[in-house]
Write an enzyme that holds these catalytic residues in place. Structure first.
Site, PDB file in Angstrom:
ATOM      1  N   LYS A  96       0.845  -1.201   0.000  1.00 19.46           N
ATOM      2  CA  LYS A  96       0.000   0.000   0.000  1.00 19.46           C
ATOM      3  C   LYS A  96       0.882   1.254   0.000  1.00 19.46           C
ATOM      4  CE  LYS A  96      -3.363  -2.414   2.902  1.00 19.46           C
ATOM      5  NZ  LYS A  96      -4.263  -2.272   4.055  1.00 19.46           N
ATOM      6  N   TYR A 136     -12.050  -2.854  -2.301  1.00 18.96           N
ATOM      7  CA  TYR A 136     -12.494  -3.083  -0.921  1.00 18.96           C
ATOM      8  C   TYR A 136     -14.020  -3.191  -0.804  1.00 18.96           C
ATOM      9  CZ  TYR A 136      -7.892  -2.408   1.259  1.00 18.96           C
ATOM     10  OH  TYR A 136      -6.585  -2.551   1.686  1.00 18.96           O
ATOM     11  N   PHE A 144     -14.858   2.866   8.413  1.00 15.03           N
ATOM     12  CA  PHE A 144     -13.562   3.350   7.907  1.00 15.03           C
ATOM     13  C   PHE A 144     -13.434   3.223   6.394  1.00 15.03           C
ATOM     14  CE2 PHE A 144     -13.119  -1.062   9.416  1.00 15.03           C
ATOM     15  CZ  PHE A 144     -12.671  -1.692   8.257  1.00 15.03           C
ATOM     16  N   ARG A 172      -0.911 -14.958   3.887  1.00 13.80           N
ATOM     17  CA  ARG A 172      -1.563 -14.234   4.992  1.00 13.80           C
ATOM     18  C   ARG A 172      -0.769 -14.417   6.291  1.00 13.80           C
ATOM     19  NH1 ARG A 172      -6.018 -10.758   4.372  1.00 13.80           N
ATOM     20  NH2 ARG A 172      -6.759 -11.481   6.396  1.00 13.80           N
ATOM     21  N   ARG A 189       3.616  -7.273   9.015  1.00 14.22           N
ATOM     22  CA  ARG A 189       2.978  -6.203   9.803  1.00 14.22           C
ATOM     23  C   ARG A 189       3.532  -6.153  11.222  1.00 14.22           C
ATOM     24  NH1 ARG A 189      -3.086  -7.639   7.618  1.00 14.22           N
ATOM     25  NH2 ARG A 189      -3.172  -6.200   5.851  1.00 14.22           N
ATOM     26  N   ASN A 199      -1.157  -0.370   7.707  1.00 12.00           N
ATOM     27  CA  ASN A 199      -0.572  -1.711   7.896  1.00 12.00           C
ATOM     28  C   ASN A 199       0.159  -2.236   6.661  1.00 12.00           C
ATOM     29  OD1 ASN A 199      -2.739  -2.425   6.338  1.00 12.00           O
ATOM     30  ND2 ASN A 199      -3.763  -3.679   7.892  1.00 12.00           N
ATOM     31  N   HIS A 202      -1.472  -5.577   1.583  1.00 11.72           N
ATOM     32  CA  HIS A 202      -2.743  -6.297   1.399  1.00 11.72           C
ATOM     33  C   HIS A 202      -2.447  -7.688   0.854  1.00 11.72           C
ATOM     34  CE1 HIS A 202      -6.790  -7.349   0.019  1.00 11.72           C
ATOM     35  NE2 HIS A 202      -6.178  -7.837  -1.051  1.00 11.72           N
ATOM     36  N   GLU A 213      -9.465 -10.616  -7.194  1.00 11.34           N
ATOM     37  CA  GLU A 213      -8.511  -9.500  -7.087  1.00 11.34           C
ATOM     38  C   GLU A 213      -7.460  -9.543  -8.197  1.00 11.34           C
ATOM     39  OE1 GLU A 213      -9.093  -8.811  -2.277  1.00 11.34           O
ATOM     40  OE2 GLU A 213      -7.242  -9.742  -2.962  1.00 11.34           O
TER      41      GLU A 213
END
Ligand code: DAT
Ligand code: MG
Length: 238
Positions: A96, A136, A144, A172, A189, A199, A202, A213
């Protein structure tokens, strides 16, 4: 008569299936299945990983093993690799804007690379807010959401597709929990981020999301397929 044939065929299939649990039949069966699937897209002789879509395979068995003495080993490794080819998968990973601005691109890429996963697509993108909302979309009810989409579209993102056995779930794990306060040390992270709103990375959370995605961020022709010489050392069974 026909039903007799069906019954005995299904009995035979059942006994083969149970026998396969304890024998080599299982892996041979998978190898044959994989070989059939792979040969549909392969353009040349199969080496380690002529699977997936796009790009072209390279190399030939004779380029790395030659001579009659090597044949039995070649046949064994070939079959072994086909089993693994059937199990490989792809996931979407993005660094990100905070990760990019903080100079963490190479650090993050190296964690996936050193694990043994293969980078098959990468680009630098500044997503529009609309695009971020699409990415998203499953979070649109969350308070948020708007800020998150503003943030994702605020600067360059490194969009990537990584490939390897179990890469969706294990990717992940490499990334760590959503909230860096709860991410274990050793995770991306956990080691490199402090708050949930920044963070840095993604990763797709399941096979369906990964498929969606990858499709959202990449055209099929932007993804490559290639054989890495390290694969025979990353994959194998004894
Ligand atoms: P993940 O990125 O681990 O898949 P997610 O899909 O639940 O987590 O959320 C997407 C992103 O939204 C997450 O990386 C950071 C942000 N986010 C999640 N929960 C948040 C919260 N409570 N407050 C602010 N941002 C949040
Ligand atoms: Mg998520």
């Amino acid at each position: 008569m026909a039903s007799q044939v069906c019954k005995s065929a299904s009995r035979a299939a059942r006994s083969l299936l149970s026998a396969s649990k304890a024998s080599r039949f299982h892996s041979q069966g998978r190898a044959v299945g994989a070989a059939a699937a792979v040969s549909l897209s392969a353009k040349g002789p199969l080496l380690f990983s002529n699977y997936g879509r796009g790009g072209s395979g390279s190399g030939s068995a004779s380029s790395w093993i030659s001579g009659a003495l090597a044949l039995p080993a070649a046949a064994y490794m070939f079959q072994d690799q086909e089993v693994h080819a059937a199990e490989l998968e792809r996931t979407f990973i993005a660094i990100k804007p905070d990760g990019v601005q903080r100079g963490l691109i190479s650090e993050i890429i190296s964690r996936f690379e050193r694990k043994g996963y293969k980078l098959v697509g990468i680009k630098v993108v500044i997503p529009s807010k609309e695009f971020a909302k699409q990415h998203y979309h499953d979070l649109k009810e969350r308070p948020f959401f708007d800020g998150l989409c503003d943030f994702l579209s605020s600067g360059p993102v490194i969009a990537m597709v990584w490939e390897g056995q179990g890469v969706i779930t294990y990717g992940r794990k490499l990334i760590g929990a959503t909230d860096p306060q709860k991410s274990e040390p050793g995770t991306i992270r956990g080691d490199l981020a402090v708050v949930v709103g920044r963070n840095i990375i993604h990763g797709s959370d399941g096979p369906e999301t990964a498929k969606d995605e990858i499709k959202l961020w990449f055209k099929p022709e932007e993804l490559v397929r290639f054989s890495s010489t390290a694969e025979k050392w990353i994959y194998g069974s004894n």
